[in-house]
Design a protein around this motif. Structure first.
Motif, PDB file in Angstrom:
ATOM      1  N   LEU A  52       0.812  -1.216   0.000  1.00 39.14           N
ATOM      2  CA  LEU A  52       0.000   0.000   0.000  1.00 39.14           C
ATOM      3  C   LEU A  52       0.847   1.269   0.000  1.00 39.14           C
ATOM      4  O   LEU A  52       0.353   2.346  -0.327  1.00 39.14           O
ATOM      5  CB  LEU A  52      -0.934   0.010   1.221  1.00 39.14           C
ATOM      6  N   GLY A  53       2.113   1.125   0.396  1.00 35.74           N
ATOM      7  CA  GLY A  53       2.968   2.299   0.496  1.00 35.74           C
ATOM      8  C   GLY A  53       2.595   3.196   1.655  1.00 35.74           C
ATOM      9  O   GLY A  53       2.803   4.412   1.601  1.00 35.74           O
ATOM     10  N   LEU A  54       2.025   2.612   2.720  1.00 37.18           N
ATOM     11  CA  LEU A  54       1.556   3.376   3.865  1.00 37.18           C
ATOM     12  C   LEU A  54       2.002   2.715   5.162  1.00 37.18           C
ATOM     13  O   LEU A  54       2.173   1.490   5.218  1.00 37.18           O
ATOM     14  CB  LEU A  54       0.023   3.468   3.859  1.00 37.18           C
ATOM     15  N   PRO A  55       2.168   3.501   6.220  1.00 34.76           N
ATOM     16  CA  PRO A  55       2.447   2.893   7.527  1.00 34.76           C
ATOM     17  C   PRO A  55       1.206   2.176   8.033  1.00 34.76           C
ATOM     18  O   PRO A  55       0.068   2.541   7.695  1.00 34.76           O
ATOM     19  CB  PRO A  55       2.802   4.099   8.406  1.00 34.76           C
ATOM     20  N   THR A  56       1.403   1.160   8.844  1.00 33.62           N
ATOM     21  CA  THR A  56       0.283   0.389   9.366  1.00 33.62           C
ATOM     22  C   THR A  56       0.570  -0.024  10.798  1.00 33.62           C
ATOM     23  O   THR A  56       1.736  -0.108  11.212  1.00 33.62           O
ATOM     24  CB  THR A  56       0.018  -0.861   8.490  1.00 33.62           C
ATOM     25  N   ASP A  76      -4.736  -1.355  12.046  1.00 28.32           N
ATOM     26  CA  ASP A  76      -5.074   0.072  12.136  1.00 28.32           C
ATOM     27  C   ASP A  76      -6.350   0.291  12.932  1.00 28.32           C
ATOM     28  O   ASP A  76      -7.211   1.114  12.583  1.00 28.32           O
ATOM     29  CB  ASP A  76      -5.211   0.680  10.739  1.00 28.32           C
ATOM     30  N   GLY A  77      -6.493  -0.484  14.021  1.00 30.96           N
ATOM     31  CA  GLY A  77      -7.628  -0.325  14.921  1.00 30.96           C
ATOM     32  C   GLY A  77      -8.879  -1.055  14.506  1.00 30.96           C
ATOM     33  O   GLY A  77      -9.846  -1.096  15.270  1.00 30.96           O
ATOM     34  N   LYS A  78      -8.913  -1.651  13.316  1.00 35.20           N
ATOM     35  CA  LYS A  78     -10.104  -2.342  12.828  1.00 35.20           C
ATOM     36  C   LYS A  78      -9.969  -3.849  13.049  1.00 35.20           C
ATOM     37  O   LYS A  78      -8.945  -4.440  12.721  1.00 35.20           O
ATOM     38  CB  LYS A  78     -10.320  -2.052  11.340  1.00 35.20           C
ATOM     39  N   LEU A  79     -11.014  -4.445  13.607  1.00 33.87           N
ATOM     40  CA  LEU A  79     -11.003  -5.869  13.907  1.00 33.87           C
ATOM     41  C   LEU A  79     -10.931  -6.695  12.627  1.00 33.87           C
ATOM     42  O   LEU A  79     -11.663  -6.443  11.667  1.00 33.87           O
ATOM     43  CB  LEU A  79     -12.268  -6.239  14.683  1.00 33.87           C
ATOM     44  N   VAL A  80     -10.046  -7.676  12.607  1.00 37.19           N
ATOM     45  CA  VAL A  80      -9.910  -8.598  11.478  1.00 37.19           C
ATOM     46  C   VAL A  80     -10.500  -9.933  11.909  1.00 37.19           C
ATOM     47  O   VAL A  80     -10.004 -10.562  12.845  1.00 37.19           O
ATOM     48  CB  VAL A  80      -8.430  -8.770  11.065  1.00 37.19           C
ATOM     49  N   ARG A  81     -11.548 -10.379  11.245  1.00 36.81           N
ATOM     50  CA  ARG A  81     -12.266 -11.577  11.676  1.00 36.81           C
ATOM     51  C   ARG A  81     -11.705 -12.866  11.082  1.00 36.81           C
ATOM     52  O   ARG A  81     -11.964 -13.943  11.586  1.00 36.81           O
ATOM     53  CB  ARG A  81     -13.753 -11.452  11.337  1.00 36.81           C
ATOM     54  N   ALA A  83      -8.347 -15.078   9.916  1.00 36.22           N
ATOM     55  CA  ALA A  83      -6.897 -15.184  10.043  1.00 36.22           C
ATOM     56  C   ALA A  83      -6.204 -15.005   8.699  1.00 36.22           C
ATOM     57  O   ALA A  83      -5.070 -14.515   8.633  1.00 36.22           O
ATOM     58  CB  ALA A  83      -6.526 -16.540  10.652  1.00 36.22           C
ATOM     59  N   VAL A  84      -6.883 -15.391   7.630  1.00 36.05           N
ATOM     60  CA  VAL A  84      -6.294 -15.270   6.291  1.00 36.05           C
ATOM     61  C   VAL A  84      -5.994 -13.811   5.959  1.00 36.05           C
ATOM     62  O   VAL A  84      -5.009 -13.502   5.291  1.00 36.05           O
ATOM     63  CB  VAL A  84      -7.241 -15.874   5.234  1.00 36.05           C
ATOM     64  N   ASP A  85      -6.837 -12.894   6.446  1.00 32.81           N
ATOM     65  CA  ASP A  85      -6.665 -11.478   6.141  1.00 32.81           C
ATOM     66  C   ASP A  85      -5.577 -10.825   6.984  1.00 32.81           C
ATOM     67  O   ASP A  85      -5.175  -9.689   6.719  1.00 32.81           O
ATOM     68  CB  ASP A  85      -7.985 -10.727   6.356  1.00 32.81           C
ATOM     69  N   PHE A  86      -5.114 -11.521   8.013  1.00 37.46           N
ATOM     70  CA  PHE A  86      -4.094 -10.949   8.900  1.00 37.46           C
ATOM     71  C   PHE A  86      -2.737 -11.617   8.725  1.00 37.46           C
ATOM     72  O   PHE A  86      -1.692 -10.967   8.724  1.00 37.46           O
ATOM     73  CB  PHE A  86      -4.545 -11.080  10.352  1.00 37.46           C
ATOM     74  N   TYR A  87      -2.774 -12.933   8.560  1.00 33.20           N
ATOM     75  CA  TYR A  87      -1.547 -13.734   8.504  1.00 33.20           C
ATOM     76  C   TYR A  87      -0.676 -13.290   7.333  1.00 33.20           C
ATOM     77  O   TYR A  87      -1.150 -13.074   6.233  1.00 33.20           O
ATOM     78  CB  TYR A  87      -1.917 -15.209   8.351  1.00 33.20           C
ATOM     79  N   GLY A  88       0.628 -13.169   7.582  1.00 34.60           N
ATOM     80  CA  GLY A  88       1.571 -12.876   6.513  1.00 34.60           C
ATOM     81  C   GLY A  88       1.840 -11.400   6.284  1.00 34.60           C
ATOM     82  O   GLY A  88       2.661 -11.052   5.432  1.00 34.60           O
ATOM     83  N   ARG A  89       1.179 -10.514   7.029  1.00 35.17           N
ATOM     84  CA  ARG A  89       1.462  -9.089   6.859  1.00 35.17           C
ATOM     85  C   ARG A  89       2.884  -8.767   7.325  1.00 35.17           C
ATOM     86  O   ARG A  89       3.546  -7.883   6.784  1.00 35.17           O
ATOM     87  CB  ARG A  89       0.441  -8.248   7.628  1.00 35.17           C
ATOM     88  N   ILE A  90       3.328  -9.477   8.351  1.00 38.16           N
ATOM     89  CA  ILE A  90       4.720  -9.419   8.796  1.00 38.16           C
ATOM     90  C   ILE A  90       5.303 -10.816   8.618  1.00 38.16           C
ATOM     91  O   ILE A  90       4.784 -11.777   9.166  1.00 38.16           O
ATOM     92  CB  ILE A  90       4.827  -8.994  10.272  1.00 38.16           C
ATOM     93  N   GLN A  91       6.350 -10.940   7.841  1.00 36.44           N
ATOM     94  CA  GLN A  91       6.939 -12.250   7.566  1.00 36.44           C
ATOM     95  C   GLN A  91       7.987 -12.576   8.618  1.00 36.44           C
ATOM     96  O   GLN A  91       8.891 -11.771   8.884  1.00 36.44           O
ATOM     97  CB  GLN A  91       7.556 -12.276   6.173  1.00 36.44           C
ATOM     98  N   ALA A  92       7.852 -13.732   9.213  1.00 34.74           N
ATOM     99  CA  ALA A  92       8.774 -14.169  10.265  1.00 34.74           C
ATOM    100  C   ALA A  92       9.232 -15.586   9.989  1.00 34.74           C
ATOM    101  O   ALA A  92       8.430 -16.435   9.596  1.00 34.74           O
ATOM    102  CB  ALA A  92       8.092 -14.100  11.635  1.00 34.74           C
ATOM    103  N   VAL A  93      10.503 -15.834  10.171  1.00 39.63           N
ATOM    104  CA  VAL A  93      11.074 -17.175  10.042  1.00 39.63           C
ATOM    105  C   VAL A  93      11.663 -17.551  11.392  1.00 39.63           C
ATOM    106  O   VAL A  93      12.512 -16.827  11.925  1.00 39.63           O
ATOM    107  CB  VAL A  93      12.167 -17.229   8.961  1.00 39.63           C
ATOM    108  N   LEU A  94      11.199 -18.632  11.953  1.00 36.50           N
ATOM    109  CA  LEU A  94      11.637 -19.061  13.278  1.00 36.50           C
ATOM    110  C   LEU A  94      12.315 -20.420  13.192  1.00 36.50           C
ATOM    111  O   LEU A  94      11.809 -21.325  12.524  1.00 36.50           O
ATOM    112  CB  LEU A  94      10.436 -19.146  14.225  1.00 36.50           C
ATOM    113  N   PHE A  95      13.455 -20.542  13.854  1.00 41.02           N
ATOM    114  CA  PHE A  95      14.105 -21.844  13.953  1.00 41.02           C
ATOM    115  C   PHE A  95      14.495 -22.065  15.402  1.00 41.02           C
ATOM    116  O   PHE A  95      15.172 -21.231  16.011  1.00 41.02           O
ATOM    117  CB  PHE A  95      15.356 -21.909  13.075  1.00 41.02           C
TER     118      PHE A  95
END
Length: 222
Positions: A52-56, A76-81, A83-95
């Motif tokens: 989006l080119g915007l802070p979140t 951004d303060g709005k409830l996400v019902r 998980a598909v719409d939220f998951y992956g916005r920040i990518q994390a790799v854990l080992f």
């Protein structure tokens, strides 16, 4: 990141992982992530959305209620019902050391490991996995149903419907897993070469490789 024992390094990593994947890498019990005597917990992260080119601002809350403990996510303060719409916005790799058990454990653990990687790359994958699991549970209930509870024709019709659904969704899941393993094949071989005997590798007597073996692949062999 470094710090003395008990300083909270793992807590920070757990918080980052929670806001990235909606789950903890230490426990599946939401209550265990609440400080003793507290009824609520919140992880908030400010980031920049490249698409989006915007802070979140991403937020995950854990609330202890009378009969259960619930988790919720907000963007951004709005409830996400979903998980598909939220998951992956920040990518994390854990080992973690426990991940070494993937090599010795069951095939399902290896499939789940691959799925977690694909989740971070393609949000649609988590939805397909959820649909596949739901279809599989429904199909198993039909198979376990007593003859008195269901006519043979109805059973056959339902099984045919579920089989077609499993084949369709399963093909998409399988394709993404195979593509991921293929993309990892060369980097894996290069990393292996860096830590092993180069003379043995050069002679071809000892090589490392990756391959996704599945009963859905007619060319696969043990």
């Amino acid at each position: 990141m470094w710090g003395h024992n008990g300083a909270g390094k793992t807590n920070i990593l757990e918080a980052l992982y929670l806001v990235s994947t909606l789950r903890s890498f230490r426990t599946a019990d939401l209550k265990a992530m609440l400080r003793r005597g507290c009824e609520h917990a919140r992880v908030e992260l400010e980031a920049f959305d490249d698409e989006l080119g915007l802070p979140t601002r991403l937020e995950v809350r854990i609330d202890r209620q009378t009969r259960s403990t619930r988790r919720s996510a907000r963007v951004d303060g709005k409830l996400v019902r979903s998980a598909v719409d939220f998951y992956g916005r920040i990518q994390a790799v854990l080992f973690t050391p426990e991940d070494l058990g993937i090599l010795r454990g069951s095939p399902s653990a290896r499939r789940q490991f691959l799925d977690r990687v694909v989740f971070a790359r393609e949000r649609a994958h988590i939805g397909d996995v959820q649909v596949y699991d739901k279809l599989l549970r429904s199909r198993n209930r039909v198979l376990k149903a007593e003859p008195a509870d269901m006519r043979a024709s109805e059973r056959a019709r339902l099984l045919d419907t579920y089989d077609h659904g499993l084949a369709d969704v399963g093909a998409r899941i399988w394709t993404r897993r195979v593509e991921l393993v293929e993309q990892l094949r060369r980097p894996f071989a290069a990393a292996f070469a860096q830590i092993h005997d180069r003379e043995a590798l050069a002679s071809g007597s000892f090589e490392a490789g990756l391959r996704y073996l599945s009963r859905a692949d007619p060319d696969a062999s043990p």
